[in-house]
Design a protein around this motif. Structure first.
Motif, PDB file in Angstrom:
ATOM      1  N   ASP A  68      -7.851 -13.095 -31.958  1.00  0.00           N
ATOM      2  CA  ASP A  68      -8.649 -14.233 -31.583  1.00  0.00           C
ATOM      3  C   ASP A  68      -9.970 -13.957 -31.279  1.00  0.00           C
ATOM      4  O   ASP A  68     -10.128 -13.242 -30.201  1.00  0.00           O
ATOM      5  CB  ASP A  68      -7.980 -15.277 -30.810  1.00  0.00           C
ATOM      6  CG  ASP A  68      -6.613 -15.752 -31.237  1.00  0.00           C
ATOM      7  OD1 ASP A  68      -6.166 -15.639 -32.370  1.00  0.00           O
ATOM      8  OD2 ASP A  68      -5.970 -16.535 -30.541  1.00  0.00           O
ATOM      9  N   HIS A  69     -10.898 -14.580 -31.906  1.00  0.00           N
ATOM     10  CA  HIS A  69     -12.247 -14.192 -31.739  1.00  0.00           C
ATOM     11  C   HIS A  69     -13.237 -15.276 -32.412  1.00  0.00           C
ATOM     12  O   HIS A  69     -13.091 -15.932 -33.213  1.00  0.00           O
ATOM     13  CB  HIS A  69     -12.662 -12.804 -31.837  1.00  0.00           C
ATOM     14  CG  HIS A  69     -12.922 -12.551 -33.485  1.00  0.00           C
ATOM     15  ND1 HIS A  69     -12.002 -12.453 -34.215  1.00  0.00           N
ATOM     16  CD2 HIS A  69     -14.179 -12.461 -34.149  1.00  0.00           C
ATOM     17  CE1 HIS A  69     -12.180 -12.099 -35.420  1.00  0.00           C
ATOM     18  NE2 HIS A  69     -13.550 -12.116 -35.372  1.00  0.00           N
ATOM     19  N   ASN A  70     -14.301 -15.512 -31.901  1.00  0.00           N
ATOM     20  CA  ASN A  70     -15.594 -16.353 -32.430  1.00  0.00           C
ATOM     21  C   ASN A  70     -16.770 -15.293 -33.086  1.00  0.00           C
ATOM     22  O   ASN A  70     -17.053 -14.206 -32.399  1.00  0.00           O
ATOM     23  CB  ASN A  70     -16.168 -17.217 -31.525  1.00  0.00           C
ATOM     24  CG  ASN A  70     -15.170 -17.885 -30.973  1.00  0.00           C
ATOM     25  OD1 ASN A  70     -14.176 -18.715 -31.531  1.00  0.00           O
ATOM     26  ND2 ASN A  70     -15.273 -18.414 -29.429  1.00  0.00           N
ATOM     27  N   GLU A  71     -17.323 -15.755 -34.032  1.00  0.00           N
ATOM     28  CA  GLU A  71     -18.501 -15.111 -34.641  1.00  0.00           C
ATOM     29  C   GLU A  71     -19.561 -16.143 -34.938  1.00  0.00           C
ATOM     30  O   GLU A  71     -19.204 -17.021 -35.751  1.00  0.00           O
ATOM     31  CB  GLU A  71     -18.078 -14.195 -35.870  1.00  0.00           C
ATOM     32  CG  GLU A  71     -17.026 -13.138 -35.826  1.00  0.00           C
ATOM     33  CD  GLU A  71     -16.653 -12.488 -36.887  1.00  0.00           C
ATOM     34  OE1 GLU A  71     -17.540 -12.559 -38.022  1.00  0.00           O
ATOM     35  OE2 GLU A  71     -15.469 -12.228 -37.298  1.00  0.00           O
ATOM     36  N   TYR A  72     -20.521 -16.111 -34.459  1.00  0.00           N
ATOM     37  CA  TYR A  72     -21.555 -16.975 -34.576  1.00  0.00           C
ATOM     38  C   TYR A  72     -22.682 -16.738 -35.758  1.00  0.00           C
ATOM     39  O   TYR A  72     -23.170 -15.593 -35.848  1.00  0.00           O
ATOM     40  CB  TYR A  72     -22.538 -17.110 -33.199  1.00  0.00           C
ATOM     41  CG  TYR A  72     -21.720 -17.812 -32.305  1.00  0.00           C
ATOM     42  CD1 TYR A  72     -21.971 -19.286 -32.019  1.00  0.00           C
ATOM     43  CD2 TYR A  72     -20.720 -17.434 -31.493  1.00  0.00           C
ATOM     44  CE1 TYR A  72     -21.205 -20.029 -31.034  1.00  0.00           C
ATOM     45  CE2 TYR A  72     -19.909 -17.929 -30.652  1.00  0.00           C
ATOM     46  CZ  TYR A  72     -20.213 -19.489 -30.476  1.00  0.00           C
ATOM     47  OH  TYR A  72     -19.372 -20.255 -29.584  1.00  0.00           O
ATOM     48  N   ASN A 190     -33.792 -21.940 -20.909  1.00  0.00           N
ATOM     49  CA  ASN A 190     -34.859 -21.572 -22.039  1.00  0.00           C
ATOM     50  C   ASN A 190     -34.226 -20.497 -22.674  1.00  0.00           C
ATOM     51  O   ASN A 190     -34.892 -19.464 -22.894  1.00  0.00           O
ATOM     52  CB  ASN A 190     -36.248 -21.300 -21.688  1.00  0.00           C
ATOM     53  CG  ASN A 190     -36.761 -22.708 -20.920  1.00  0.00           C
ATOM     54  OD1 ASN A 190     -36.213 -23.839 -21.270  1.00  0.00           O
ATOM     55  ND2 ASN A 190     -37.748 -22.227 -19.849  1.00  0.00           N
ATOM     56  N   THR A 191     -33.118 -20.835 -23.434  1.00  0.00           N
ATOM     57  CA  THR A 191     -32.400 -19.416 -24.158  1.00  0.00           C
ATOM     58  C   THR A 191     -33.114 -19.415 -25.448  1.00  0.00           C
ATOM     59  O   THR A 191     -33.567 -20.353 -26.085  1.00  0.00           O
ATOM     60  CB  THR A 191     -30.805 -19.788 -24.580  1.00  0.00           C
ATOM     61  OG1 THR A 191     -30.867 -21.110 -24.639  1.00  0.00           O
ATOM     62  CG2 THR A 191     -30.058 -19.836 -22.940  1.00  0.00           C
ATOM     63  N   ALA A 192     -33.173 -18.210 -26.017  1.00  0.00           N
ATOM     64  CA  ALA A 192     -33.385 -17.867 -27.413  1.00  0.00           C
ATOM     65  C   ALA A 192     -32.391 -18.584 -28.349  1.00  0.00           C
ATOM     66  O   ALA A 192     -31.262 -18.838 -27.967  1.00  0.00           O
ATOM     67  CB  ALA A 192     -33.513 -16.527 -27.694  1.00  0.00           C
ATOM     68  N   VAL A 193     -33.009 -18.875 -29.582  1.00  0.00           N
ATOM     69  CA  VAL A 193     -31.937 -19.161 -30.713  1.00  0.00           C
ATOM     70  C   VAL A 193     -31.698 -17.919 -31.604  1.00  0.00           C
ATOM     71  O   VAL A 193     -32.494 -16.972 -31.686  1.00  0.00           O
ATOM     72  CB  VAL A 193     -32.645 -20.016 -31.683  1.00  0.00           C
ATOM     73  CG1 VAL A 193     -31.767 -20.451 -32.846  1.00  0.00           C
ATOM     74  CG2 VAL A 193     -32.992 -21.464 -30.876  1.00  0.00           C
ATOM     75  N   GLN A 194     -30.409 -17.749 -31.624  1.00  0.00           N
ATOM     76  CA  GLN A 194     -29.797 -16.365 -32.282  1.00  0.00           C
ATOM     77  C   GLN A 194     -29.379 -16.615 -33.602  1.00  0.00           C
ATOM     78  O   GLN A 194     -28.749 -17.724 -33.878  1.00  0.00           O
ATOM     79  CB  GLN A 194     -28.695 -15.626 -31.420  1.00  0.00           C
ATOM     80  CG  GLN A 194     -29.161 -15.377 -29.915  1.00  0.00           C
ATOM     81  CD  GLN A 194     -30.244 -14.419 -29.807  1.00  0.00           C
ATOM     82  OE1 GLN A 194     -30.547 -13.587 -30.639  1.00  0.00           O
ATOM     83  NE2 GLN A 194     -30.850 -14.394 -28.642  1.00  0.00           N
ATOM     84  N   ILE A 195     -29.758 -15.870 -34.632  1.00  0.00           N
ATOM     85  CA  ILE A 195     -29.129 -15.800 -35.819  1.00  0.00           C
ATOM     86  C   ILE A 195     -28.137 -14.575 -36.186  1.00  0.00           C
ATOM     87  O   ILE A 195     -28.600 -13.601 -35.836  1.00  0.00           O
ATOM     88  CB  ILE A 195     -30.272 -15.818 -37.114  1.00  0.00           C
ATOM     89  CG1 ILE A 195     -31.143 -16.950 -36.554  1.00  0.00           C
ATOM     90  CG2 ILE A 195     -29.418 -15.724 -38.385  1.00  0.00           C
ATOM     91  CD1 ILE A 195     -32.457 -17.007 -37.748  1.00  0.00           C
ATOM     92  N   GLY A 196     -26.837 -14.914 -36.368  1.00  0.00           N
ATOM     93  CA  GLY A 196     -25.895 -13.808 -36.239  1.00  0.00           C
ATOM     94  C   GLY A 196     -25.385 -13.267 -35.096  1.00  0.00           C
ATOM     95  O   GLY A 196     -24.608 -12.378 -35.113  1.00  0.00           O
ATOM     96  N   ALA A 197     -25.564 -14.295 -34.162  1.00  0.00           N
ATOM     97  CA  ALA A 197     -24.745 -14.027 -32.818  1.00  0.00           C
ATOM     98  C   ALA A 197     -25.115 -15.305 -31.989  1.00  0.00           C
ATOM     99  O   ALA A 197     -25.788 -16.178 -32.230  1.00  0.00           O
ATOM    100  CB  ALA A 197     -25.404 -12.879 -31.975  1.00  0.00           C
ATOM    101  N   HIS A 211     -21.239 -11.415 -32.233  1.00  0.00           N
ATOM    102  CA  HIS A 211     -21.794 -11.179 -33.284  1.00  0.00           C
ATOM    103  C   HIS A 211     -21.241 -11.560 -34.429  1.00  0.00           C
ATOM    104  O   HIS A 211     -19.782 -11.707 -34.735  1.00  0.00           O
ATOM    105  CB  HIS A 211     -21.885  -9.671 -33.563  1.00  0.00           C
ATOM    106  CG  HIS A 211     -23.195  -9.177 -32.563  1.00  0.00           C
ATOM    107  ND1 HIS A 211     -22.613  -8.580 -30.915  1.00  0.00           N
ATOM    108  CD2 HIS A 211     -24.419  -8.871 -32.421  1.00  0.00           C
ATOM    109  CE1 HIS A 211     -23.703  -8.469 -30.434  1.00  0.00           C
ATOM    110  NE2 HIS A 211     -24.732  -8.414 -31.407  1.00  0.00           N
ATOM    111  N   LEU A 212     -21.608 -11.908 -35.767  1.00  0.00           N
ATOM    112  CA  LEU A 212     -21.230 -12.192 -37.080  1.00  0.00           C
ATOM    113  C   LEU A 212     -20.872 -10.793 -37.536  1.00  0.00           C
ATOM    114  O   LEU A 212     -21.459  -9.765 -37.551  1.00  0.00           O
ATOM    115  CB  LEU A 212     -22.274 -12.621 -37.915  1.00  0.00           C
ATOM    116  CG  LEU A 212     -21.563 -13.158 -39.172  1.00  0.00           C
ATOM    117  CD1 LEU A 212     -20.564 -14.317 -39.329  1.00  0.00           C
ATOM    118  CD2 LEU A 212     -22.722 -13.506 -40.159  1.00  0.00           C
ATOM    119  N   ILE A 213     -19.707 -10.602 -37.702  1.00  0.00           N
ATOM    120  CA  ILE A 213     -18.901  -9.049 -38.124  1.00  0.00           C
ATOM    121  C   ILE A 213     -19.293  -9.062 -39.520  1.00  0.00           C
ATOM    122  O   ILE A 213     -18.370  -8.687 -40.144  1.00  0.00           O
ATOM    123  CB  ILE A 213     -17.559  -9.025 -37.424  1.00  0.00           C
ATOM    124  CG1 ILE A 213     -17.373  -9.225 -36.087  1.00  0.00           C
ATOM    125  CG2 ILE A 213     -16.865  -7.541 -37.643  1.00  0.00           C
ATOM    126  CD1 ILE A 213     -15.899  -9.250 -35.461  1.00  0.00           C
ATOM    127  N   GLY A 214     -20.451  -8.636 -39.732  1.00  0.00           N
ATOM    128  CA  GLY A 214     -20.828  -8.215 -41.142  1.00  0.00           C
ATOM    129  C   GLY A 214     -21.101  -9.276 -42.026  1.00  0.00           C
ATOM    130  O   GLY A 214     -20.578 -10.582 -41.903  1.00  0.00           O
TER     131      GLY A 214
END
Length: 295
Positions: A68-72, A190-197, A211-214
């Protein structure tokens, strides 16, 4: 089952516009966009991305349900904000893959702050009697968009926000009602916006997790308005590439609401330009690679 905008769920012919995309290695690659109020709207939001998981380590099919895990795909949800994630869970006999949006609001109808979570997906591989969900048939480029208008959070998959109707698994919902109007998106840091995480630190944009795993990501955009269904359909455009989000085109007239737009057309370098008027440049972290999108 049809998406309603194509002949099947398989989307291998659907390609986002532009000649390049970013390819993530599944270990620690991501793109950071530093905090800026322009990409942190409060009253309303739309955010979207094209994603291709064919080369990813996990893909659309959760193989065993034991990890079980999440990928953003998009994440700034550490202590508020919004995201799109893939959720892998279920059981060994009935593992699931789900696409889930998260939006932190000041009131969910219960009088307390919480998260609105529209979701779609389900069982992808089974040795039991549970029917498989259509998400297992995804391939190629898939367009995912999320809108919030101060009350409703909506998740669109390839231009459709009602895929649960008539689907094998109707346990999820692509539309979530917060129970009242005038809800506000909450950002406590004030968090950054991440693409792939997803961000994993309140102010340090390089500390991330989930992380998006590939896989590949392209054409990420953020608006400070809730684009209507016809506008989302136009952006998806039946999978046909070429729509310029900085200009009005038919049912799409939200070009003036565009706050961040990363086309990934550079094909080289360590930054990605923001094609909106806000100069929210993205920084490539841990050397993700550039790949041609064959169009």
């Amino acid at each position: 089952m049809s998406l309603g905008l194509g002949s099947s769920l398989s989307s291998s012919v659907y390609l986002p516009s532009g000649g390049y995309a970013i390819n993530l290695d599944g270990t620690n690659d991501h793109v950071s966009v530093a905090h800026n109020s322009s990409i942190k709207p409060t009253a309303a939001i739309t955010y979207s991305a094209w994603v291709n998981l064919d080369s990813g380590a996990t893909g659309w099919v959760n193989p065993d349900g034991n990890n079980d895990h999440n990928e953003y795909i998009i994440g700034c949800i550490k202590s508020g904000g919004y995201s799109i994630r893939l959720r892998y869970d279920g059981t060994a006999a009935n593992p699931k893959t789900q696409i889930e949006a998260e939006i932190r609001v000041d009131n969910t109808g219960s009088g307390s702050a919480g998260y609105l979570k529209p979701v779609w997906g389900g069982v992808t591989s089974t040795t039991g009697s549970t029917a498989l969900h259509e998400i297992k048939d995804f391939s190629g480029w898939v367009h995912i968009a999320v809108t919030f208008d101060g009350r409703y959070a909506r998740l669109y998959i390839n231009g459709n926000n009602d895929l649960n109707t008539g689907a094998v698994d109707t346990s999820g919902t692509q539309v979530v009602d917060s129970g009242g109007t005038g809800r506000v998106i909450q950002y406590s840091q004030n968090t950054a916006v991440q693409i792939g995480a997803d961000v994993d630190h309140n102010t340090d944009e390089t500390t991330v997790h989930f992380h998006l795993i590939g896989g590949k990501v392209d054409e990420v955009a953020i608006w400070d308005a809730a684009i209507d269904a016809d506008g989302i359909t136009k952006i998806y455009n039946s999978g046909t590439p070429g729509l310029d989000l900085t200009s009005a085109d038919g049912d799409y007239d939200n070009q003036g609401d565009l706050q961040g737009y990363w086309k990934f057309n550079e094909g080289t370098g360590t930054t990605v330009a923001d094609s909106s008027s806000n100069s929210n440049t993205g920084t490539l972290r841990n050397s993700p690679s550039w790949v041609a999108t064959n169009h």
